[in-house]
Design a protein around this motif. Structure first.
Motif, short mmCIF file in Angstrom:
data_model
loop_
_atom_site.label_atom_id
_atom_site.label_comp_id
_atom_site.label_asym_id
_atom_site.label_seq_id
_atom_site.Cartn_x
_atom_site.Cartn_y
_atom_site.Cartn_z
N UNK A 295 42.32 44.76 42.49
CA UNK A 295 41.34 43.80 43.02
C UNK A 295 41.63 43.46 44.47
N UNK A 296 42.87 43.14 44.78
CA UNK A 296 43.21 42.71 46.14
C UNK A 296 42.90 43.81 47.16
N UNK A 297 43.31 45.04 46.88
CA UNK A 297 43.08 46.11 47.83
C UNK A 297 41.61 46.51 47.89
N UNK B 200 37.31 31.12 45.19
CA UNK B 200 38.45 31.67 44.46
C UNK B 200 37.96 32.49 43.27
N UNK B 201 38.40 33.72 43.17
CA UNK B 201 38.12 34.54 42.00
C UNK B 201 39.25 34.37 41.00
N UNK B 202 38.93 33.88 39.82
CA UNK B 202 39.90 33.74 38.74
C UNK B 202 39.64 34.89 37.77
N UNK B 203 40.41 35.96 37.92
CA UNK B 203 40.13 37.22 37.24
C UNK B 203 40.99 37.36 35.98
N UNK B 204 40.33 37.76 34.90
CA UNK B 204 41.04 38.08 33.65
C UNK B 204 41.10 39.60 33.50
N UNK B 205 42.31 40.13 33.42
CA UNK B 205 42.50 41.57 33.22
C UNK B 205 43.76 41.77 32.39
N UNK C 286 48.51 43.16 37.36
CA UNK C 286 48.46 42.78 38.77
C UNK C 286 47.09 42.23 39.17
N UNK C 287 46.07 42.48 38.34
CA UNK C 287 44.75 41.90 38.59
C UNK C 287 44.54 40.59 37.86
N UNK C 288 45.39 40.26 36.92
CA UNK C 288 45.19 39.13 36.02
C UNK C 288 45.69 37.83 36.66
N UNK C 289 44.97 37.40 37.70
CA UNK C 289 45.40 36.22 38.44
C UNK C 289 44.25 35.73 39.32
N UNK C 290 44.53 34.76 40.14
CA UNK C 290 43.53 34.20 41.04
C UNK C 290 43.67 34.79 42.44
N UNK C 291 42.52 34.97 43.09
CA UNK C 291 42.47 35.51 44.45
C UNK C 291 41.67 34.54 45.32
N UNK C 292 42.29 34.06 46.37
CA UNK C 292 41.61 33.18 47.31
C UNK C 292 40.92 34.04 48.37
N UNK D 257 46.64 33.05 44.78
CA UNK D 257 46.50 31.64 44.46
C UNK D 257 45.09 31.15 44.62
N UNK D 258 44.91 29.88 44.33
CA UNK D 258 43.58 29.27 44.34
C UNK D 258 43.39 28.42 45.57
#
Length: 406
Positions: free
Chosen positions: A300-302, A319-324, A329-335, A349-350
């Motif tokens: 997700x990040x890349x 903020x994307x709160x992704x469930x994987x 490495x995708x199963x987290x939050x992305x600001x 993080x959020x």
């Protein structure tokens, strides 16, 4: 007992020198392609055995082996795709198969996980495939990203009043205008794959000798559209039609209508996610739609760092709160912070304006198969009204055109 069986098995890469026969045998068993069917296409026995050699040489193929016998396989073929006018490296998943006696061992999940890890290491942040089972892949984080639309037009419904300058020429598959046209089309079409030599080989692999290519040239003799078709049993089957402008569309349909006395109907496939009925004088035609390609964001990040938003004003954040559960490495939050040029700053993080969704929903959202509002209505996405409106503005609304199958 099943785990004991799996513990004795070995996962390794397949090679063209050692594993071609087993690779082909598993594919033909899994998809029930018989020798008789292949011979009806005009293939000789050695041609059949060699048919997938180029894929095995150029793809990354992983397999589970049971005492030297191939039990399951999973291939990733590296390609490039236009994602909203950015050419990105992706992996096309192909040749996925397992012998039935090995089901229930988790072999496919293991191969998929290892292959996606390798894609991540190689900078291929999106994976796509043609699914044999949509539920099976959805369970592992894949989602539908494109459709295939099929149409059927009777001979008396073909357009008769089309005016178009220019002309059409039937050409050989090696005509340079064909590939040049597709490259131009791909460079301006979201979702389109950039075909390399192997992709073109796979494109022609099952076509018979009577397959015809027609290129439309405008009034200045520049090629601006083409169609690939076959006439059989009084039916014109259109495999692919692309055009760079409306005049090319008119010119190709004028050419199709010139076959009215030769055919009873015209059938074909359309990958633009846009009904052709409205374009025709007699719009009372038969059109059907079905899911075609599924996709999965690998990292997700890349992926976000090479993505571009639309209509950015700069300074917008969410903020994307992704469930994987499949790829941790995708199963987290992305600001996310959107810059004025559409680029994204991605941090762990959020921050503000949370958007809750799973990895499959994020994939179909960013590839624009479904809009944020429609995903919210289906309870696939949760956010506040202001953030939903922001997503509606930032994410482009063009659906992906994906016509290739490898």
């Amino acid at each position: 007992m099943l785990q004991a069986m799996k513990n004795k098995m070995q996962m390794r890469k397949l090679t063209a020198d050692d594993d071609l026969e087993q690779y082909n045998d598993l594919l033909r068993y899994a998809f029930q392609v018989t020798e008789k069917q292949l011979l009806e296409y005009g293939w000789e026995n050695d041609d059949i055995r060699q048919s997938k050699l180029p894929v095995l040489k150029q793809a990354r193929v992983l397999g589970w082996f049971d005492q030297g016998r191939l039990a399951s396989q999973f291939a990733v073929y590296p390609l490039k795709m236009n994602i909203f006018n950015r050419i990105c490296r992706i992996g096309f998943i192909t040749s996925v198969a397992t012998y039935p006696e090995y089901t229930g061992l988790g072999l496919m999940s293991g191969l998929m996980r290892r292959s996606l890890e390798e894609m991540r290491d190689l900078g291929e942040y999106l994976a796509i495939l043609y699914p044999f089972s949509i539920p099976l892949y959805r369970h592992r984080g894949w989602e539908i990203i494109s459709d295939k639309m099929s149409f059927r037009i009777k001979d008396n419904q073909l357009p008769r009043k089309i005016q178009a300058g220019g002309y059409v020429r039937r050409v050989d598959p090696g005509n340079p205008d064909l590939k040049r046209l597709h490259n131009i089309f791909a460079a301006q079409t979201h979702g389109c794959l950039i075909r390399n030599e192997l992709a073109w080989e796979e494109y022609w692999r099952w076509d018979v000798d009577d397959t015809t290519i027609a290129i439309y040239y405008d009034e200045e003799s520049s090629p601006t559209g083409y169609m690939v078709y076959l006439i059989k049993d009084n039916i014109m089957h259109i495999k692919e039609m692309i055009y760079l402008d409306t005049n090319a569309w008119r010119g190709l349909w004028k050419y199709i209508s010139a076959h009215e006395s030769m055919v009873d109907e015209v059938t074909g496939s359309n990958y633009s996610n846009d009904s052709i009925a409205f374009w025709l004088e007699d719009s009372d035609i038969r059109e059907t739609i079905r899911p075609y390609i599924m996709g999965r964001i690998v990292d997700v990040e890349q992926f976000l760092k090479q993505y571009r938003f639309n209509n950015c004003r700069g300074g917008e954040k969410f903020t994307l709160q992704v469930r994987d559960p499949f790829l941790e490495w995708n199963n987290r939050s992305f600001s996310i912070a959107a810059e004025s040029d559409g680029s994204l700053i991605v941090e762990k993080g959020e921050s503000v304006h949370p958007v809750e969704l799973d990895i499959g929903t994020l994939t179909t959202l960013l590839l624009s198969y479904k809009s944020p509002a429609s995903l919210q209505r289906m309870d696939r996405l949760k956010t506040d009204p202001d953030t939903l409106n922001l997503l509606e503005r930032l994410i482009p609304s063009r659906k992906a055109y994906i016509s290739d199958y490898i």
